[in-house]
Design a protein around this motif. Structure first.
Motif, PDB file in Angstrom:
ATOM      1  N   MET A 192       0.852  -1.171   0.000  1.00 13.14           N
ATOM      2  CA  MET A 192       0.000   0.000   0.000  1.00 13.14           C
ATOM      3  C   MET A 192       0.897   1.233   0.000  1.00 13.14           C
ATOM      4  N   ARG A 193       0.531   2.210  -0.834  1.00 10.07           N
ATOM      5  CA  ARG A 193       1.369   3.402  -0.976  1.00 10.07           C
ATOM      6  C   ARG A 193       0.852   4.602  -0.193  1.00 10.07           C
ATOM      7  N   LEU A 194       0.111   4.384   0.865  1.00  5.15           N
ATOM      8  CA  LEU A 194      -0.360   5.495   1.687  1.00  5.15           C
ATOM      9  C   LEU A 194       0.472   5.585   2.955  1.00  5.15           C
ATOM     10  N   LYS A 195       0.760   6.814   3.335  1.00  3.63           N
ATOM     11  CA  LYS A 195       1.482   7.048   4.580  1.00  3.63           C
ATOM     12  C   LYS A 195       0.480   7.117   5.727  1.00  3.63           C
ATOM     13  N   HIS A 196       0.988   6.951   6.939  1.00  2.00           N
ATOM     14  CA  HIS A 196       0.130   6.975   8.129  1.00  2.00           C
ATOM     15  C   HIS A 196      -0.707   8.255   8.192  1.00  2.00           C
ATOM     16  N   GLN A 197      -0.089   9.412   7.911  1.00  2.00           N
ATOM     17  CA  GLN A 197      -0.830  10.672   7.986  1.00  2.00           C
ATOM     18  C   GLN A 197      -1.893  10.761   6.899  1.00  2.00           C
ATOM     19  N   GLU A 198      -1.681  10.126   5.745  1.00  2.00           N
ATOM     20  CA  GLU A 198      -2.707  10.113   4.700  1.00  2.00           C
ATOM     21  C   GLU A 198      -3.898   9.251   5.123  1.00  2.00           C
ATOM     22  N   ILE A 199      -3.610   8.124   5.746  1.00  2.00           N
ATOM     23  CA  ILE A 199      -4.684   7.255   6.242  1.00  2.00           C
ATOM     24  C   ILE A 199      -5.482   7.990   7.318  1.00  2.00           C
ATOM     25  N   SER A 200      -4.796   8.708   8.193  1.00  2.00           N
ATOM     26  CA  SER A 200      -5.487   9.481   9.232  1.00  2.00           C
ATOM     27  C   SER A 200      -6.369  10.562   8.615  1.00  2.00           C
ATOM     28  N   ALA A 201      -5.880  11.217   7.570  1.00  2.00           N
ATOM     29  CA  ALA A 201      -6.662  12.253   6.886  1.00  2.00           C
ATOM     30  C   ALA A 201      -7.899  11.638   6.233  1.00  2.00           C
ATOM     31  N   ILE A 202      -7.744  10.484   5.628  1.00  2.00           N
ATOM     32  CA  ILE A 202      -8.877   9.794   5.006  1.00  2.00           C
ATOM     33  C   ILE A 202      -9.897   9.427   6.067  1.00  2.00           C
ATOM     34  N   ARG A 203      -9.435   8.797   7.129  1.00  2.00           N
ATOM     35  CA  ARG A 203     -10.329   8.362   8.209  1.00  2.00           C
ATOM     36  C   ARG A 203     -11.110   9.549   8.788  1.00  2.00           C
ATOM     37  N   GLY A 204     -10.403  10.640   9.110  1.00  2.00           N
ATOM     38  CA  GLY A 204     -11.060  11.800   9.692  1.00  2.00           C
ATOM     39  C   GLY A 204     -12.072  12.442   8.759  1.00  2.00           C
ATOM     40  N   THR A 205     -11.727  12.555   7.488  1.00  2.00           N
ATOM     41  CA  THR A 205     -12.616  13.185   6.509  1.00  2.00           C
ATOM     42  C   THR A 205     -13.851  12.334   6.269  1.00  2.00           C
ATOM     43  N   VAL A 206     -13.666  11.040   6.082  1.00  2.00           N
ATOM     44  CA  VAL A 206     -14.806  10.147   5.855  1.00  2.00           C
ATOM     45  C   VAL A 206     -15.705  10.109   7.086  1.00  2.00           C
ATOM     46  N   ASP A 207     -15.113  10.019   8.266  1.00  2.00           N
ATOM     47  CA  ASP A 207     -15.915  10.019   9.499  1.00  2.00           C
ATOM     48  C   ASP A 207     -16.738  11.296   9.631  1.00  2.00           C
ATOM     49  N   ALA A 208     -16.149  12.432   9.261  1.00  3.03           N
ATOM     50  CA  ALA A 208     -16.857  13.711   9.361  1.00  3.03           C
ATOM     51  C   ALA A 208     -18.048  13.780   8.407  1.00  3.03           C
ATOM     52  N   HIS A 209     -17.914  13.180   7.245  1.00  2.00           N
ATOM     53  CA  HIS A 209     -18.978  13.255   6.237  1.00  2.00           C
ATOM     54  C   HIS A 209     -19.992  12.120   6.330  1.00  2.00           C
ATOM     55  N   PHE A 210     -19.543  10.936   6.782  1.00  2.00           N
ATOM     56  CA  PHE A 210     -20.413   9.763   6.726  1.00  2.00           C
ATOM     57  C   PHE A 210     -20.584   9.043   8.059  1.00  2.00           C
ATOM     58  N   GLY A 211     -20.075   9.617   9.137  1.00  2.00           N
ATOM     59  CA  GLY A 211     -20.262   9.058  10.453  1.00  2.00           C
ATOM     60  C   GLY A 211     -19.021   8.358  10.984  1.00  2.00           C
ATOM     61  N   PRO A 212     -18.754   8.521  12.302  1.00  2.00           N
ATOM     62  CA  PRO A 212     -17.600   7.870  12.929  1.00  2.00           C
ATOM     63  C   PRO A 212     -17.677   6.356  12.780  1.00  2.00           C
ATOM     64  N   GLY A 213     -16.537   5.768  12.474  1.00  2.00           N
ATOM     65  CA  GLY A 213     -16.478   4.323  12.353  1.00  2.00           C
ATOM     66  C   GLY A 213     -16.943   3.784  11.019  1.00  2.00           C
ATOM     67  N   SER A 214     -17.180   4.669  10.037  1.00  2.00           N
ATOM     68  CA  SER A 214     -17.552   4.189   8.704  1.00  2.00           C
ATOM     69  C   SER A 214     -16.456   3.257   8.191  1.00  2.00           C
ATOM     70  N   ALA A 215     -16.867   2.187   7.525  1.00  2.00           N
ATOM     71  CA  ALA A 215     -15.900   1.233   6.975  1.00  2.00           C
ATOM     72  C   ALA A 215     -15.322   1.803   5.682  1.00  2.00           C
ATOM     73  N   ILE A 216     -13.991   1.716   5.543  1.00  2.00           N
ATOM     74  CA  ILE A 216     -13.304   2.269   4.374  1.00  2.00           C
ATOM     75  C   ILE A 216     -12.361   1.211   3.820  1.00  2.00           C
ATOM     76  N   TRP A 217     -12.446   0.987   2.515  1.00  2.00           N
ATOM     77  CA  TRP A 217     -11.514   0.095   1.831  1.00  2.00           C
ATOM     78  C   TRP A 217     -10.763   0.879   0.778  1.00  2.00           C
ATOM     79  N   LEU A 218      -9.449   0.671   0.725  1.00  2.00           N
ATOM     80  CA  LEU A 218      -8.603   1.181  -0.341  1.00  2.00           C
ATOM     81  C   LEU A 218      -8.508   0.084  -1.382  1.00  2.00           C
ATOM     82  N   PHE A 219      -8.729   0.438  -2.644  1.00  2.00           N
ATOM     83  CA  PHE A 219      -8.590  -0.552  -3.708  1.00  2.00           C
ATOM     84  C   PHE A 219      -7.937   0.113  -4.909  1.00  2.00           C
TER      85      PHE A 219
END
Length: 97
Positions: A1-28
């Motif tokens: 996987m080519r994502l850095k820890h801070q990129e994963i954190s940014a994805i998690r925070g942004t998705v949680d803000a828009h679609f609810g905390p704990g939303s399931a996210i898959w990178l493909f």
């Protein structure tokens, strides 16, 4: 996987803000290939929050914010109703963040 820890954190925070905390996210897609260069970030999301009145606008807002934060193009697929064959494939072949 080519994502850095801070990129994963940014994805998690942004998705949680828009679609609810704990939303399931898959990178493909190509971002899973450590030998590939460039490319976009493909994400499949299963929201925990009730769907926004206009899911299209919510998806667009989240995608735009992710692109600004990550400085890369983002393709965002958000589940609404039963998962499609494409969504099932993204879960099967992708990596959960």
């Amino acid at each position: 996987m080519r994502l850095k820890h801070q990129e994963i954190s940014a994805i998690r925070g942004t998705v949680d803000a828009h679609f609810g905390p704990g939303s399931a996210i898959w990178l493909f897609g190509s971002a899973l290939d450590d030998h590939a260069l460039g490319g976009d970030i493909d994400l499949y999301v299963e929201p925990t929050a009730p769907h926004a009145e206009n899911l299209f606008l919510a998806r667009q807002a989240c995608g735009r914010e992710l692109e600004q934060r990550l400085k890369r193009p983002v393709d965002l697929v958000v589940r609404r109703g039963s998962p499609t064959a494409f969504m099932r494939q993204a879960m099967q072949e992708g990596q959960r963040l």
